[in-house]
Design a protein around this motif. Structure first.
Motif, PDB file in Angstrom:
ATOM      1  N   PHE A  18       3.415  -0.428  53.484  1.00  0.00           N
ATOM      2  CA  PHE A  18       3.847   0.458  53.808  1.00  0.00           C
ATOM      3  C   PHE A  18       3.192   1.840  53.186  1.00  0.00           C
ATOM      4  N   SER A  19       3.217   3.104  53.539  1.00  0.00           N
ATOM      5  CA  SER A  19       2.236   3.726  52.902  1.00  0.00           C
ATOM      6  C   SER A  19       2.591   4.945  53.060  1.00  0.00           C
ATOM      7  N   GLU A  20       2.564   5.848  52.180  1.00  0.00           N
ATOM      8  CA  GLU A  20       2.932   7.148  51.528  1.00  0.00           C
ATOM      9  C   GLU A  20       2.415   7.798  51.031  1.00  0.00           C
ATOM     10  N   THR A  21       1.947   9.691  51.996  1.00  0.00           N
ATOM     11  CA  THR A  21       0.680  10.263  51.307  1.00  0.00           C
ATOM     12  C   THR A  21       1.929  11.395  51.269  1.00  0.00           C
ATOM     13  N   GLN A  22       1.592  11.722  49.290  1.00  0.00           N
ATOM     14  CA  GLN A  22       2.909  12.991  49.794  1.00  0.00           C
ATOM     15  C   GLN A  22       1.763  14.493  48.022  1.00  0.00           C
ATOM     16  N   LYS A  23       2.213  15.593  48.996  1.00  0.00           N
ATOM     17  CA  LYS A  23       1.127  16.932  48.408  1.00  0.00           C
ATOM     18  C   LYS A  23       2.616  17.449  48.347  1.00  0.00           C
ATOM     19  N   PHE A  24       2.307  18.348  47.032  1.00  0.00           N
ATOM     20  CA  PHE A  24       2.890  19.041  46.499  1.00  0.00           C
ATOM     21  C   PHE A  24       3.561  20.277  47.773  1.00  0.00           C
ATOM     22  N   LYS A  25       4.796  20.555  48.005  1.00  0.00           N
ATOM     23  CA  LYS A  25       5.174  21.318  48.915  1.00  0.00           C
ATOM     24  C   LYS A  25       6.072  22.643  47.865  1.00  0.00           C
ATOM     25  N   GLN A  26       6.267  22.032  46.838  1.00  0.00           N
ATOM     26  CA  GLN A  26       7.693  23.249  46.763  1.00  0.00           C
ATOM     27  C   GLN A  26       7.479  24.664  47.006  1.00  0.00           C
ATOM     28  N   TRP A  27       8.267  25.982  47.080  1.00  0.00           N
ATOM     29  CA  TRP A  27       7.735  26.781  47.698  1.00  0.00           C
ATOM     30  C   TRP A  27       7.428  27.664  47.196  1.00  0.00           C
ATOM     31  N   TRP A  28       7.964  27.064  45.785  1.00  0.00           N
ATOM     32  CA  TRP A  28       8.376  28.397  44.831  1.00  0.00           C
ATOM     33  C   TRP A  28       6.545  28.200  43.947  1.00  0.00           C
ATOM     34  N   LEU A  29       6.076  27.178  44.103  1.00  0.00           N
ATOM     35  CA  LEU A  29       4.882  26.978  43.520  1.00  0.00           C
ATOM     36  C   LEU A  29       3.719  27.430  44.463  1.00  0.00           C
ATOM     37  N   TRP A  30       3.932  27.081  45.294  1.00  0.00           N
ATOM     38  CA  TRP A  30       2.717  28.526  46.262  1.00  0.00           C
ATOM     39  C   TRP A  30       2.992  29.605  47.080  1.00  0.00           C
ATOM     40  N   LEU A  31       4.577  29.949  46.008  1.00  0.00           N
ATOM     41  CA  LEU A  31       4.316  31.530  46.227  1.00  0.00           C
ATOM     42  C   LEU A  31       4.039  32.607  45.518  1.00  0.00           C
ATOM     43  N   ILE A  32       3.799  31.925  43.623  1.00  0.00           N
ATOM     44  CA  ILE A  32       3.526  32.270  42.103  1.00  0.00           C
ATOM     45  C   ILE A  32       1.920  32.470  42.391  1.00  0.00           C
ATOM     46  N   LEU A  33       1.390  31.326  43.222  1.00  0.00           N
ATOM     47  CA  LEU A  33      -0.404  30.846  43.427  1.00  0.00           C
ATOM     48  C   LEU A  33      -0.750  31.291  44.462  1.00  0.00           C
ATOM     49  N   PHE A  82      -4.190  17.570  45.922  1.00  0.00           N
ATOM     50  CA  PHE A  82      -3.559  16.819  44.592  1.00  0.00           C
ATOM     51  C   PHE A  82      -2.709  16.355  46.233  1.00  0.00           C
ATOM     52  N   ARG A  83      -3.012  14.914  45.852  1.00  0.00           N
ATOM     53  CA  ARG A  83      -2.015  14.181  46.877  1.00  0.00           C
ATOM     54  C   ARG A  83      -1.535  12.748  45.753  1.00  0.00           C
ATOM     55  N   LEU A  84      -0.498  12.140  46.379  1.00  0.00           N
ATOM     56  CA  LEU A  84      -0.146  10.716  45.285  1.00  0.00           C
ATOM     57  C   LEU A  84      -0.034  10.022  46.458  1.00  0.00           C
ATOM     58  N   GLU A  85      -1.155   8.801  46.989  1.00  0.00           N
ATOM     59  CA  GLU A  85      -0.797   8.319  47.441  1.00  0.00           C
ATOM     60  C   GLU A  85      -0.715   6.461  47.233  1.00  0.00           C
ATOM     61  N   THR A  86       0.153   5.777  48.051  1.00  0.00           N
ATOM     62  CA  THR A  86       1.027   5.020  47.681  1.00  0.00           C
ATOM     63  C   THR A  86       0.998   3.781  48.646  1.00  0.00           C
ATOM     64  N   ARG A  87       0.409   2.755  48.329  1.00  0.00           N
ATOM     65  CA  ARG A  87       0.085   2.152  49.595  1.00  0.00           C
ATOM     66  C   ARG A  87       1.181   0.524  49.275  1.00  0.00           C
ATOM     67  N   VAL A  88       2.184   0.043  49.950  1.00  0.00           N
ATOM     68  CA  VAL A  88       2.925  -1.613  49.439  1.00  0.00           C
ATOM     69  C   VAL A  88       1.812  -2.152  49.852  1.00  0.00           C
ATOM     70  N   GLN A  89       1.140  -3.682  49.604  1.00  0.00           N
ATOM     71  CA  GLN A  89       0.379  -4.776  49.991  1.00  0.00           C
ATOM     72  C   GLN A  89       1.232  -5.772  50.460  1.00  0.00           C
ATOM     73  N   THR A  90       1.106  -6.899  51.104  1.00  0.00           N
ATOM     74  CA  THR A  90       1.225  -8.205  50.830  1.00  0.00           C
ATOM     75  C   THR A  90       0.573  -8.838  49.458  1.00  0.00           C
ATOM     76  N   ASP A  91      -0.410  -8.888  49.040  1.00  0.00           N
ATOM     77  CA  ASP A  91      -1.262  -8.806  47.801  1.00  0.00           C
ATOM     78  C   ASP A  91      -0.082  -7.923  46.413  1.00  0.00           C
ATOM     79  N   GLY A  92       0.387  -6.455  46.439  1.00  0.00           N
ATOM     80  CA  GLY A  92       1.088  -6.003  45.502  1.00  0.00           C
ATOM     81  C   GLY A  92       0.686  -4.248  45.623  1.00  0.00           C
ATOM     82  N   VAL A  93       0.879  -3.506  45.423  1.00  0.00           N
ATOM     83  CA  VAL A  93       0.799  -2.315  44.802  1.00  0.00           C
ATOM     84  C   VAL A  93       0.138  -1.558  44.666  1.00  0.00           C
ATOM     85  N   TYR A  94      -0.628  -0.701  46.011  1.00  0.00           N
ATOM     86  CA  TYR A  94      -1.815   0.641  45.629  1.00  0.00           C
ATOM     87  C   TYR A  94      -1.113   1.959  44.686  1.00  0.00           C
TER      88      TYR A  94
END
Length: 166
Positions: A7-22, A70-82
């Motif tokens: 399992f692999s997932e990469t998340q980034k900040f996508k909140q429209w209100w945050l980007w509108l403010i910035l 910013f990005r949150l990267e999650t990997r689930v592998q046969t030996d554990g969670v990264y």
């Protein structure tokens, strides 16, 4: 990371209100710099010095670049969670299945339980999250807890069921 990624997932900040403010802040400050520093007209009723205005503009611009990276990267592998929360974690933090007592998906209240999103500490342990209200809850043998936010809860649930079956 030697074992197979299941399992692999990469998340980034996508909140429209945050980007509108910035984007709004950057636009306003660039307008202020062009009006005051380049055009010679004072910007606002109580204008800052040119140096202060340039400093604030640079700071907000760098803050925007930081949020963009910013990005949150999650990997689930046969030996554990990264997991890693870039740029704060340069390399993945590894949690082997041997140190994880319980592992399950749950709904959570980001603000109520952890005070928001990011690298957080709350009344239910630590959290790494970027968006949403679904997470992979890890409970360790030493009674510590870590919640890792996910936007792929169904896919992750299927992977965890498969790993538990082995």
């Amino acid at each position: 990371m030697t074992d197979k990624i299941v399992f692999s997932e990469t998340q980034k900040f996508k909140q429209w209100w945050l980007w509108l403010i910035l984007i709004g802040l950057n636009g306003l400050l660039i307008f202020g710099v062009s009006k005051q520093v380049i055009g010679g007209e004072k910007f606002g009723d109580q204008p800052a010095t040119d140096t202060t205005l340039l400093f604030i503009t640079g700071f907000v611009f760098l803050l925007s670049i930081l949020f963009f990276n910013f990005r949150l990267e999650t990997r689930v592998q046969t030996d554990g969670v990264y997991v890693r929360f870039f740029p704060f974690h340069r390399s993945f933090k590894y949690y082997s299945w041997e140190v994880i007592d319980r592992c399950y998906l749950r709904s959570y209240r980001p603000i109520g339980e952890y005070g928001g999103w990011g690298i957080r500490t709350g009344n239910k342990g630590n959290a790494l999250n970027i968006s949403g209200n679904q997470g992979l809850q890890l409970e360790f043998n030493n009674h510590d807890r870590l919640l890792i936010g996910t936007n792929k809860a169904k896919e992750l649930a299927a992977v965890l069921d498969e790993i538990r079956g082995k």
